[in-house]
Design an enzyme around this catalytic site. Structure first.
Site, PDB file in Angstrom:
ATOM      1  N   HIS A 223      42.119 -16.879  18.083  1.00 57.40           N
ATOM      2  CA  HIS A 223      42.666 -15.825  19.255  1.00 57.40           C
ATOM      3  C   HIS A 223      43.512 -14.630  18.505  1.00 57.40           C
ATOM      4  CE1 HIS A 223      44.259 -14.054  22.729  1.00 57.40           C
ATOM      5  NE2 HIS A 223      45.384 -13.988  22.348  1.00 57.40           N
TER       6      HIS A 223
ATOM      7  N   GLY B  65       0.919  -1.274  -0.101  1.00 61.74           N
ATOM      8  CA  GLY B  65       0.020   0.031   0.162  1.00 61.74           C
ATOM      9  C   GLY B  65       0.959   1.203  -0.022  1.00 61.74           C
TER      10      GLY B  65
ATOM     11  N   GLY C  75       9.711   6.848  26.831  1.00 57.52           N
ATOM     12  CA  GLY C  75       9.863   5.354  26.618  1.00 57.52           C
ATOM     13  C   GLY C  75      11.139   5.181  26.580  1.00 57.52           C
TER      14      GLY C  75
ATOM     15  N   LEU D 244      16.308   4.128  23.478  1.00 58.59           N
ATOM     16  CA  LEU D 244      17.815   4.010  23.747  1.00 58.59           C
ATOM     17  C   LEU D 244      18.732   4.453  22.577  1.00 58.59           C
ATOM     18  CD1 LEU D 244      18.404   0.796  25.823  1.00 58.59           C
ATOM     19  CD2 LEU D 244      18.895   3.099  26.421  1.00 58.59           C
TER      20      LEU D 244
ATOM     21  N   LEU E 285      10.401  -7.712  15.576  1.00 55.35           N
ATOM     22  CA  LEU E 285      11.705  -7.624  15.053  1.00 55.35           C
ATOM     23  C   LEU E 285      11.661  -7.973  13.646  1.00 55.35           C
ATOM     24  CD1 LEU E 285      13.755  -9.275  17.947  1.00 55.35           C
ATOM     25  CD2 LEU E 285      13.868  -6.602  17.291  1.00 55.35           C
TER      26      LEU E 285
HETATM   27  C1  LIG Z   1      13.159   3.082  14.425  1.00 50.96           C
HETATM   28  C2  LIG Z   1      13.060   1.705  14.164  1.00 50.96           C
HETATM   29  C3  LIG Z   1      14.045   0.817  14.287  1.00 50.96           C
HETATM   30  C4  LIG Z   1      14.050  -0.598  14.132  1.00 50.96           C
HETATM   31  N1  LIG Z   1      15.322  -1.068  14.206  1.00 50.96           N
HETATM   32  C5  LIG Z   1      15.162  -2.585  14.114  1.00 50.96           C
HETATM   33  C6  LIG Z   1      16.525  -3.487  13.995  1.00 50.96           C
HETATM   34  O1  LIG Z   1      17.383  -2.847  13.981  1.00 50.96           O
HETATM   35  N2  LIG Z   1      16.355  -4.750  13.787  1.00 50.96           N
HETATM   36  C7  LIG Z   1      15.294  -5.224  13.861  1.00 50.96           C
HETATM   37  O2  LIG Z   1      14.996  -6.470  13.921  1.00 50.96           O
HETATM   38  N3  LIG Z   1      14.041  -4.680  13.992  1.00 50.96           N
HETATM   39  C8  LIG Z   1      13.991  -3.192  14.071  1.00 50.96           C
HETATM   40  N4  LIG Z   1      12.615  -2.697  14.149  1.00 50.96           N
HETATM   41  C9  LIG Z   1      11.403  -3.227  14.037  1.00 50.96           C
HETATM   42  C10 LIG Z   1      11.212  -3.568  12.276  1.00 50.96           C
HETATM   43  O3  LIG Z   1      11.178  -2.411  11.564  1.00 50.96           O
HETATM   44  C11 LIG Z   1       9.910  -4.497  12.271  1.00 50.96           C
HETATM   45  O4  LIG Z   1       9.851  -5.450  13.253  1.00 50.96           O
HETATM   46  C12 LIG Z   1       9.685  -4.929  10.924  1.00 50.96           C
HETATM   47  O5  LIG Z   1       9.756  -3.979  10.065  1.00 50.96           O
HETATM   48  C13 LIG Z   1       8.353  -5.770  11.092  1.00 50.96           C
HETATM   49  O6  LIG Z   1       8.252  -6.178   9.386  1.00 50.96           O
HETATM   50  P1  LIG Z   1       6.662  -6.574   8.937  1.00 50.96           P
HETATM   51  O7  LIG Z   1       6.930  -7.008   7.701  1.00 50.96           O
HETATM   52  O8  LIG Z   1       5.722  -7.188   9.944  1.00 50.96           O
HETATM   53  O9  LIG Z   1       6.120  -4.918   8.997  1.00 50.96           O
HETATM   54  P2  LIG Z   1       6.432  -3.649   8.165  1.00 50.96           P
HETATM   55  O10 LIG Z   1       7.882  -3.487   8.167  1.00 50.96           O
HETATM   56  O11 LIG Z   1       5.642  -2.397   9.021  1.00 50.96           O
HETATM   57  O12 LIG Z   1       5.805  -3.662   6.834  1.00 50.96           O
HETATM   58  C14 LIG Z   1       4.274  -3.821   6.681  1.00 50.96           C
HETATM   59  C15 LIG Z   1       3.994  -2.984   5.294  1.00 50.96           C
HETATM   60  O13 LIG Z   1       2.738  -3.446   5.032  1.00 50.96           O
HETATM   61  C16 LIG Z   1       2.112  -2.218   4.314  1.00 50.96           C
HETATM   62  N5  LIG Z   1       0.681  -2.459   4.730  1.00 50.96           N
HETATM   63  C17 LIG Z   1      -0.022  -2.547   5.620  1.00 50.96           C
HETATM   64  N6  LIG Z   1      -1.598  -2.522   5.466  1.00 50.96           N
HETATM   65  C18 LIG Z   1      -1.394  -3.020   4.165  1.00 50.96           C
HETATM   66  C19 LIG Z   1      -2.580  -3.403   3.269  1.00 50.96           C
HETATM   67  N7  LIG Z   1      -3.804  -3.596   4.138  1.00 50.96           N
HETATM   68  N8  LIG Z   1      -2.484  -3.363   2.138  1.00 50.96           N
HETATM   69  C20 LIG Z   1      -1.251  -3.128   1.422  1.00 50.96           C
HETATM   70  N9  LIG Z   1      -0.044  -2.797   2.362  1.00 50.96           N
HETATM   71  C21 LIG Z   1      -0.312  -2.714   3.447  1.00 50.96           C
HETATM   72  C22 LIG Z   1       2.643  -0.898   4.939  1.00 50.96           C
HETATM   73  O14 LIG Z   1       2.601   0.067   3.918  1.00 50.96           O
HETATM   74  C23 LIG Z   1       4.119  -1.625   5.163  1.00 50.96           C
HETATM   75  O15 LIG Z   1       5.216  -1.275   3.978  1.00 50.96           O
HETATM   76  C24 LIG Z   1      12.873  -1.177  13.987  1.00 50.96           C
HETATM   77  C25 LIG Z   1      11.611  -0.457  14.070  1.00 50.96           C
HETATM   78  C26 LIG Z   1      11.571   0.851  14.092  1.00 50.96           C
HETATM   79  C27 LIG Z   1      10.334   1.916  14.165  1.00 50.96           C
HETATM   80  N1  LIG Z   2      17.433  -2.726  17.343  1.00 50.78           N
HETATM   81  C1  LIG Z   2      16.046  -3.087  17.169  1.00 50.78           C
HETATM   82  O1  LIG Z   2      15.940  -4.367  17.105  1.00 50.78           O
HETATM   83  C2  LIG Z   2      14.895  -2.194  17.217  1.00 50.78           C
HETATM   84  C3  LIG Z   2      15.220  -0.886  17.236  1.00 50.78           C
HETATM   85  C4  LIG Z   2      14.142  -0.142  17.339  1.00 50.78           C
HETATM   86  C5  LIG Z   2      12.757  -0.592  17.521  1.00 50.78           C
HETATM   87  N2  LIG Z   2      12.646  -1.978  17.547  1.00 50.78           N
HETATM   88  C6  LIG Z   2      11.487  -2.679  17.798  1.00 50.78           C
HETATM   89  O2  LIG Z   2      10.268  -1.701  17.635  1.00 50.78           O
HETATM   90  C7  LIG Z   2       9.303  -1.970  18.573  1.00 50.78           C
HETATM   91  C8  LIG Z   2       9.141  -0.402  19.191  1.00 50.78           C
HETATM   92  O3  LIG Z   2      10.106   0.025  20.089  1.00 50.78           O
HETATM   93  P1  LIG Z   2       9.917   1.140  21.230  1.00 50.78           P
HETATM   94  O4  LIG Z   2      11.009   1.545  21.805  1.00 50.78           O
HETATM   95  O5  LIG Z   2       8.877   2.257  20.803  1.00 50.78           O
HETATM   96  O6  LIG Z   2       8.955   0.294  22.342  1.00 50.78           O
HETATM   97  P2  LIG Z   2       9.157  -0.672  23.390  1.00 50.78           P
HETATM   98  O7  LIG Z   2       8.338  -1.597  23.794  1.00 50.78           O
HETATM   99  O8  LIG Z   2      10.734  -1.305  23.317  1.00 50.78           O
HETATM  100  O9  LIG Z   2       9.674   0.362  24.928  1.00 50.78           O
HETATM  101  C9  LIG Z   2       8.407   1.261  24.986  1.00 50.78           C
HETATM  102  C10 LIG Z   2       8.628   1.849  26.487  1.00 50.78           C
HETATM  103  O10 LIG Z   2       7.763   2.937  26.713  1.00 50.78           O
HETATM  104  C11 LIG Z   2       7.308   2.985  27.988  1.00 50.78           C
HETATM  105  N3  LIG Z   2       5.961   3.692  28.025  1.00 50.78           N
HETATM  106  C12 LIG Z   2       4.786   3.248  27.254  1.00 50.78           C
HETATM  107  N4  LIG Z   2       3.870   4.258  27.218  1.00 50.78           N
HETATM  108  C13 LIG Z   2       4.597   5.508  28.011  1.00 50.78           C
HETATM  109  C14 LIG Z   2       4.014   6.741  28.485  1.00 50.78           C
HETATM  110  N5  LIG Z   2       3.001   6.916  28.407  1.00 50.78           N
HETATM  111  N6  LIG Z   2       5.101   7.354  29.482  1.00 50.78           N
HETATM  112  C15 LIG Z   2       6.166   6.991  29.603  1.00 50.78           C
HETATM  113  N7  LIG Z   2       6.764   5.636  29.253  1.00 50.78           N
HETATM  114  C16 LIG Z   2       5.882   5.003  28.241  1.00 50.78           C
HETATM  115  C17 LIG Z   2       7.230   1.259  28.069  1.00 50.78           C
HETATM  116  O11 LIG Z   2       7.132   1.037  29.465  1.00 50.78           O
HETATM  117  C18 LIG Z   2       8.349   0.981  27.328  1.00 50.78           C
HETATM  118  O12 LIG Z   2       9.553   0.647  28.286  1.00 50.78           O
HETATM  119  C19 LIG Z   2      10.000  -2.552  19.776  1.00 50.78           C
HETATM  120  O13 LIG Z   2       9.054  -3.571  19.958  1.00 50.78           O
HETATM  121  C20 LIG Z   2      11.355  -3.367  18.960  1.00 50.78           C
HETATM  122  O14 LIG Z   2      11.222  -4.621  18.961  1.00 50.78           O
HETATM  123  C21 LIG Z   2      13.635  -2.777  17.412  1.00 50.78           C
END
Ligand SMILES: Cc1cc2nc3c(=O)[nH]c(=O)nc-3n(C[C@H](O)[C@H](O)[C@H](O)COP(=O)(O)OP(=O)(O)OC[C@H]3O[C@@H](n4cnc5c(N)ncnc54)[C@H](O)[C@@H]3O)c2cc1C
Ligand SMILES: NC(=O)c1ccc[n+]([C@@H]2O[C@H](COP(=O)([O-])OP(=O)(O)OC[C@H]3O[C@@H](n4cnc5c(N)ncnc54)[C@H](O)[C@@H]3O)[C@@H](O)[C@H]2O)c1
Length: 520
Positions: free
Chosen positions: A490, A33, A181, A187, A361
């Site tokens: 090592h 989408g 958060g 972080l 993830l």
């Molecule tokens: C800032 C940030 C950093 C992150 N860093 C990491 C990381 O370092 N390592 C890691 O493992 N994970 C990381 N994550 C988490 C990771 O991005 C997600 O877990 C992962 O993208 C999930 O993949 P997904 O395919 O489930 O969904 P998404 O990647 O969210 O993809 C879903 C797609 O579906 C499309 N879509 C939704 N509904 C519809 C529909 N009805 N029809 C057509 N298209 C649709 C959307 O447009 C989107 O392109 C991070 C997330 C964030 C926000």
């Molecule tokens: N390196 C990576 O793999 C990576 C990097 C970024 C994101 N992610 C994925 O994206 C997802 C989202 O990341 P995230 O950091 O937003 O979520 P998270 O669930 O890791 O952390 C959210 C934090 O916000 C706190 N919180 C929630 N509501 C609040 C409020 N009103 N006031 C104060 N604190 C509050 C929670 O207690 C929690 O500690 C995660 O599940 C993670 O798996 C992964």
């Protein structure tokens, strides 16, 4: 395959609404989408790691003590905010284009539009203002992902109060930012913001009287002089990084928070956040997480809302197949098969990734997708989620796999077995010391009766890469008796894990010289 015909005759055809995986051998279409690559490529893993690559280097160059101890002198450093932002954006574009090209090369049809399930094995899709098209498929995989979760009372303006979607564009580096958060996103961004702001703080040892003029300069002269004064964490639970093993979280707080220009408020909710306007700063109202009483109001330049992610499942037409979401997540069984309102499996319908809420993830989404394709291809497969590693790409990194120590002890109590823990410090690793990066610890929780690894947690240089030896051991069921005999080159960081394996005391194991666990 003519996708507009409404019926596809191929026996093996998979429609993947917005999937992230490729399967040679199956006739496959993907409905997207928005842009190919989803959150990970465009608004997640990829651009954030590009920013973190910059913050890592900045941090190192600014660490005078670290540089001096290596015999290096760095006279001046700086950064160009727009160039850093471009690095992140260009990387996302490159990966998106690589991904699109590979899908095309493998014969995957990329269909554009919002997909909606209209019945068993039927999906309708289309763009607003255009006639909808309908296709059928033998199997459907939902992979619609997630979007930032913004708690009620928080107003996003995208400039002064924003989510990771905006922050990744690095349109500004605020002087004082509150991060709501302290999970992964919070972080990682605290690492970026404090690294990009540290230059002025380390080069001009600010006296209070100078601060205002420096801040003024930063606004006048742009990216090279921008100052981050402080990051403030707001965390609802009683400790920072509540999802991590408590011992690792404590050490992470010492290394990643206490030594930096970061303060924090725990046990409080951000109940109301108002964006900056008319010369007034961003206002953050904090209430006690338990009593809900007002505690204080923070005034900051900007707020990043990192309070988790919400599944993107509305409008998917789940009601047409009697599927009811749970807090927005699509219910699935251990094979990622979608279950309906009566708890029955919906045949030929799967859901992977963030939308099923099992583990948010990118590599978990991928692994679940591969598991589904194994099943579609006639090979039963159940993914062991406890073997999926996770990493937080701060400097130093944090990584983990399996259970935390409290989780392992609870399981042991319930099931009646013993748990042992071994630890080692990066200070005992030659390669880490050669890099002058001895801050770190690795910890393993295991069963002394069987040699089974229950969990491994690492904080230290390249922790994200190091975790895979442990995650593969869990996935393959390799026991410590065998791992103790494996040889590690090592001097390498991999010897950190070697230390853990050798230090483990397995009752039935072969006897080896066992190092006593080293305290962090
Ligand atoms: C800032 C940030 C950093 C992150 N860093 C990491 C990381 O370092 N390592 C890691 O493992 N994970 C990381 N994550 C988490 C990771 O991005 C997600 O877990 C992962 O993208 C999930 O993949 P997904 O395919 O489930 O969904 P998404 O990647 O969210 O993809 C879903 C797609 O579906 C499309 N879509 C939704 N509904 C519809 C529909 N009805 N029809 C057509 N298209 C649709 C959307 O447009 C989107 O392109 C991070 C997330 C964030 C926000
Ligand atoms: N390196 C990576 O793999 C990576 C990097 C970024 C994101 N992610 C994925 O994206 C997802 C989202 O990341 P995230 O950091 O937003 O979520 P998270 O669930 O890791 O952390 C959210 C934090 O916000 C706190 N919180 C929630 N509501 C609040 C409020 N009103 N006031 C104060 N604190 C509050 C929670 O207690 C929690 O500690 C995660 O599940 C993670 O798996 C992964």
């Amino acid at each position: 395959m003519n996708m507009t015909s409404g019926t596809a005759k191929s026996v093996k055809e998979t429609i993947i609404p917005a999937g992230i995986i490729l399967f040679p051998g199956l006739k496959t279409a993907i409905i997207e989408g928005d842009v190919v690559g989803g959150t990970c490529v465009n608004r997640g893993c990829v651009p954030s790691k590009a920013l973190l690559a910059v913050s890592g280097r900045m941090r190192e160059l600014h660490d005078e003590h670290h540089m001096k101890s290596l015999g290096l002198q760095v006279s001046s450093t700086g950064y160009d905010r727009q160039a850093v932002a471009d690095h992140a954006n260009n990387l996302a574009s490159k990966i998106r284009s690589n991904l699109t090209n590979s899908m095309k090369a493998m014969g995957v049809d990329i269909l554009t539009g919002f997909g909606k399930i209209v019945g068993k094995q039927r999906v309708r899709y289309g763009k607003v203002g255009f006639p909808e098209k309908e296709i059928t498929a033998k199997n459907i995989i939902i992979a619609t992902g997630s979007v930032p979760f913004v708690p009620k009372g928080i107003e996003i303006d995208g400039k002064t109060v924003f989510t990771s979607d905006h922050a990744l564009k690095l349109e500004s580096v605020p002087d004082w930012i509150a991060i709501v958060g302290s999970g992964y996103i919070g972080l990682e961004f605290s690492d970026v913001y404090t690294a990009l702001g540290s230059e002025i703080l380390t080069h001009i040892r600010l006296q209070k009287v100078l601060e205002d003029s420096v801040r003024y300069c930063s606004k006048m002269f742009g990216p090279y002089t921008i100052l981050i004064e402080q990051v403030t964490f707001v965390e609802a639970l009683d400790q920072l990084m509540p999802g991590f093993d408590p011992e690792i979280a404590k050490l992470a707080q010492r290394v990643l928070i206490n030594t930096r220009k970061i303060d924090y408020h725990t046990g409080v909710f951000a109940s109301k956040i108002t964006p900056a306007k008319d010369g007034k700063p961003v206002l953050i109202e904090l209430i006690d997480a338990k009593t809900k009483e007002h505690k204080e109001t923070l005034e900051v330049d900007a707020a990043l809302i990192a309070t988790g992610r919400a599944p993107f499942t509305s409008g998917l037409g789940l009601e047409n197949i009697n599927v009811v979401t749970q807090r927005g997540f699509i219910p699935v069984d251990e094979r990622m098969q979608v279950t309906d309102a009566d708890g029955n499996v919906v045949p030929n319908l799967f859901c992977i990734g963030d939308a099923n809420g099992k583990l948010m993830l990118a590599h978990a989404a991928s692994a679940q997708g591969i598991s589904v394709v194994e099943q579609i291809s006639g090979r039963d497969h159940i993914l062991n989620h406890l073997s999926i590693p996770a990493a937080c790409f701060t400097h130093p990194e944090i990584s983990m796999v399996g259970l935390t120590e409290p989780q392992a002890r609870e399981k042991a109590d319930n099931e009646g077995f013993e748990v042992s823990v071994v630890k080692t410090s990066f200070k005992a690793n030659t390669k880490a010391l050669a890099e002058n990066e001895g801050d770190g610890i690795a910890k393993m929780i295991y069963r002394p009766d069987t040699g089974e690894i229950l969990g491994v947690h690492i904080l230290g240089l390249h922790a994200a890469d190091l975790i895979h030896e442990a995650s593969n051991a869990i996935a393959l069921g390799t026991r410590l008796q065998e791992l103790k005999l494996a040889v590690h080159a090592h001097p390498t960081l991999s010897e950190v894990l070697d230390e853990l394996f050798k230090a483990a005391k397995v009752n039935s194991g072969v006897s080896h010289s066992v190092n006593e666990p080293v305290a962090a």
